[in-house]
Design a protein around this motif. Sequence first.
Motif, mmCIF file in Angstrom:
data_model
loop_
_atom_site.group_PDB
_atom_site.id
_atom_site.type_symbol
_atom_site.label_atom_id
_atom_site.label_comp_id
_atom_site.label_asym_id
_atom_site.label_seq_id
_atom_site.Cartn_x
_atom_site.Cartn_y
_atom_site.Cartn_z
ATOM 1 N N LEU A 191 14.335 -5.967 6.083
ATOM 2 C CA LEU A 191 13.708 -5.554 4.815
ATOM 3 C C LEU A 191 12.421 -6.343 4.585
ATOM 4 C CD1 LEU A 191 13.730 -3.914 2.191
ATOM 5 C CD2 LEU A 191 15.115 -5.737 1.159
ATOM 6 N N VAL A 192 12.484 -7.648 4.842
ATOM 7 C CA VAL A 192 11.287 -8.482 4.693
ATOM 8 C C VAL A 192 10.178 -7.955 5.601
ATOM 9 C CG1 VAL A 192 10.356 -10.797 5.118
ATOM 10 C CG2 VAL A 192 12.550 -10.519 3.900
ATOM 11 N N PHE A 252 14.966 -15.529 -5.547
ATOM 12 C CA PHE A 252 14.091 -15.415 -6.714
ATOM 13 C C PHE A 252 14.815 -15.941 -7.935
ATOM 14 C CE2 PHE A 252 15.980 -11.066 -6.996
ATOM 15 C CZ PHE A 252 16.357 -11.033 -8.333
ATOM 16 N N ALA A 288 9.781 -4.896 6.655
ATOM 17 C CA ALA A 288 9.285 -3.621 6.116
ATOM 18 C C ALA A 288 8.326 -3.864 4.950
ATOM 19 C CB ALA A 288 10.459 -2.750 5.663
ATOM 20 N N LEU A 289 8.639 -4.865 4.117
ATOM 21 C CA LEU A 289 7.753 -5.182 2.989
ATOM 22 C C LEU A 289 6.420 -5.716 3.510
ATOM 23 C CD1 LEU A 289 10.430 -6.764 0.649
ATOM 24 C CD2 LEU A 289 9.096 -4.693 0.169
ATOM 25 N N VAL A 292 16.128 -15.448 1.220
ATOM 26 C CA VAL A 292 15.378 -14.786 0.149
ATOM 27 C C VAL A 292 15.892 -15.377 -1.147
ATOM 28 C CG1 VAL A 292 15.179 -12.640 -1.173
ATOM 29 C CG2 VAL A 292 14.962 -12.596 1.318
ATOM 30 N N VAL A 315 18.623 -8.223 6.226
ATOM 31 C CA VAL A 315 17.712 -8.741 5.185
ATOM 32 C C VAL A 315 16.349 -9.025 5.807
ATOM 33 C CG1 VAL A 315 17.292 -10.595 3.524
ATOM 34 C CG2 VAL A 315 19.603 -9.650 3.778
ATOM 35 N N MET A 339 6.764 -13.132 -0.040
ATOM 36 C CA MET A 339 8.136 -12.806 -0.429
ATOM 37 C C MET A 339 8.572 -13.748 -1.555
ATOM 38 S SD MET A 339 8.803 -10.297 1.399
ATOM 39 C CE MET A 339 7.285 -9.731 2.171
ATOM 40 N N PRO A 340 9.583 -13.320 -2.342
ATOM 41 C CA PRO A 340 10.094 -14.220 -3.383
ATOM 42 C C PRO A 340 10.516 -15.549 -2.748
ATOM 43 C CG PRO A 340 11.055 -12.026 -3.613
ATOM 44 C CD PRO A 340 10.283 -12.031 -2.329
ATOM 45 N N ALA A 364 5.090 -5.032 6.425
ATOM 46 C CA ALA A 364 4.384 -3.913 7.059
ATOM 47 C C ALA A 364 3.728 -3.021 6.009
ATOM 48 C CB ALA A 364 5.350 -3.097 7.917
ATOM 49 N N ALA A 365 4.314 -2.976 4.812
ATOM 50 C CA ALA A 365 3.749 -2.139 3.747
ATOM 51 C C ALA A 365 2.606 -2.846 3.023
ATOM 52 C CB ALA A 365 4.839 -1.746 2.758
ATOM 53 N N GLY A 366 2.406 -4.124 3.323
ATOM 54 C CA GLY A 366 1.279 -4.834 2.725
ATOM 55 C C GLY A 366 1.641 -5.930 1.737
ATOM 56 N N GLN A 367 2.950 -6.155 1.490
ATOM 57 C CA GLN A 367 3.332 -7.257 0.586
ATOM 58 C C GLN A 367 3.319 -8.546 1.399
ATOM 59 O OE1 GLN A 367 6.962 -6.816 -1.741
ATOM 60 N NE2 GLN A 367 7.103 -9.035 -2.053
ATOM 61 N N TYR A 414 18.529 1.299 4.046
ATOM 62 C CA TYR A 414 17.527 0.981 3.028
ATOM 63 C C TYR A 414 16.854 2.276 2.566
ATOM 64 C CZ TYR A 414 17.761 -4.032 4.118
ATOM 65 O OH TYR A 414 18.173 -5.328 4.275
ATOM 66 N N ARG A 436 0.818 -1.215 0.000
ATOM 67 C CA ARG A 436 0.000 0.000 0.000
ATOM 68 C C ARG A 436 0.844 1.254 0.000
ATOM 69 N NH1 ARG A 436 -2.019 -3.477 3.793
ATOM 70 N NH2 ARG A 436 -0.615 -2.454 5.277
#
Lengths: 335, 335
Positions: free
Chosen positions: B290-291, B174, B293-294, B172, B287, B302-303, B296-299, A248, A151
């Motif tokens: 970062l996961v 991909f 944070a992603l 992580v 790392v 993860m790959p 928390a942002a709604g993603q 970051y 989001r």
Amino acid sequence: MTHMDFDALVALLTRIFIANGASAMVADILARNCAGAERDGAMSHGLFRMPGYVATLQSGWVDGLAEPVVEDGGASFLRVDAANGFAQPALAAAAPLAMEKARATGACVVAIRRSHHFAALWPDVEPFAEAGLVAIAMVDSMAVVVPPGARKPVYGTNPLAFAAPRGGEKIVVFDQAVSVLAHGDVQIAAREGHDLPEGAGVDAAGRPTRDPRAVLDGGALLPFGGHKGAAIAMMIEIMAAALTGGLYSHEVDWSAHPGAQTPCTGECVILIDPARGGSAAGFAARVEQLVEALRAAGQERMPGDRRFAAREKALRDGVAVHAEMLAQLEGMLRT
Amino acid sequence: MTHMDFDALVALLTRIFIANGASAMVADILARNCAGAERDGAMSHGLFRMPGYVATLQSGWVDGLAEPVVEDGGASFLRVDAANGFAQPALAAAAPLAMEKARATGACVVAIRRSHHFAALWPDVEPFAEAGLVAIAMVDSMAVVVPPGARKPVYGTNPLAFAAPRGGEKIVVFDQAVSVLAHGDVQIAAREGHDLPEGAGVDAAGRPTRDPRAVLDGGALLPFGGHKGAAIAMMIEIMAAALTGGLYSHEVDWSAHPGAQTPCTGECVILIDPARGGSAAGFAARVEQLVEALRAAGQERMPGDRRFAAREKALRDGVAVHAEMLAQLEGMLRT
């Protein structure tokens, strides 16, 4: 429109950087970089950036006098503490030893932290390819790109640059943001009143938009190629921040420094000596064969070609500078 | 639908590879790789590939008995001649020394040539991340992707894989083709009669098409993200072929070997020891941040997450295999 000699433009920008608090060393490196982008036709990273550099130096967010500290991290690894200065002087400080290590062992990683990168990335890799090495560079920036399903923005525009020798003085070089558009292009579109292409950005509510002002005003950019571009953005965050010790993109917080525009993050450069490789024909000759195959298939322009053509013309005829921009630049000497 | 124990599936595939001319060493590595892809829900690189492996072995195009030769190329460089065998045994032969070099110097490049890669790429990088290293792998394949402005394909689907430790056993990872779709996905769509998404392919006349048969029948795939994906495709050709001494995708010619399906090109793997980096908090912990944070942002995903979930389920309940596929596999023992 004035046509300025490249060296005269570099000298003017050097004076501006010094007048605004940069050391002579830093000023020289940034002036060549910025004037070089303008010379190469990459306007979004050329003179257009000068007000941002000056405002950021004046804000106290970046240290124009920083002296980068190069730390030996192993036979094939260098760490660099940019000491809250710009990334380019930090890379320049590490480059001779990094090339020596890459030639001695086959590879070298340069991990730069606490560095401000406000420039194009291809100038960071070109010199290595011109010296016969393969170079891959990655920089994280500031949270303006929304991950898939998220989001709010987490990733920076996180450019990836690659350069390799092609034989003689020729190189292959590309430099691309993980966003559909570079942030500078959105700023230019807003200034000039152009629409953005479809699929490049969202507004503050997360709705697709073609209005550059809606993107800049609380909106965000989208990664190229959907989740594939997002995966590359994630790789670049990890390489440029987690590996280097830099921040970051989403951790950058310049709120205490009004006027600041340069993300303070990290940069990772991987150098490889292709002479160690397994090609009997020689690496550069093989790269040239790929270029020939692409031409034969109908691809007329190779990555970097447009910049090289603009560079040749500007070195011959001078760099075209608007009178208004020149007046603005001269104003930056009197701060 | 049968649910097979993973080890039993590996054993069956091992017998099939041996029955079709592979050495016990090669058979074991390919069987674990192929059964692993099926276990992880990556059908386009799982059992679906077995007829292609068998046909290629029978055609004489690949040497199932090849013994890879690892050549020391420097303190941070290994060359591997896969000797016209598969890429996975070549990488396995180099892996222990490559990890030793990466830990000793900070980095190691593994440049594999004369190698056939017919599998997913993530199995090539996962073990390095599980061992605490960062790994980037690139493989060129066969000309099925059209460069921007070109009239015919030059690039392969050229996968790029990346893996990094996240702390504990987590990583992580991909693995993505530079084409909008992997070639295996187009083959599956043709077999099952699905349309392709918009912008994924062109027909033999270069016209956009959503028909997978038109893509397979003289058509071609398009790179993801237009010229940006194409630039990555070019980088991968250079790294996996020019650097290694392998062939470019457009140079692969199996016309003298009817039934052959595996591109014989090259693979480049870059290993980096993140313990050499500049993060005070530690690389894996960063790392993981970062996961977080992603998330928390709604993603949400993860790959690699989807594969890890499928793997866990298959290791508990067995790998689901269609009766028809099982019969087909058993038929491959009688060649």
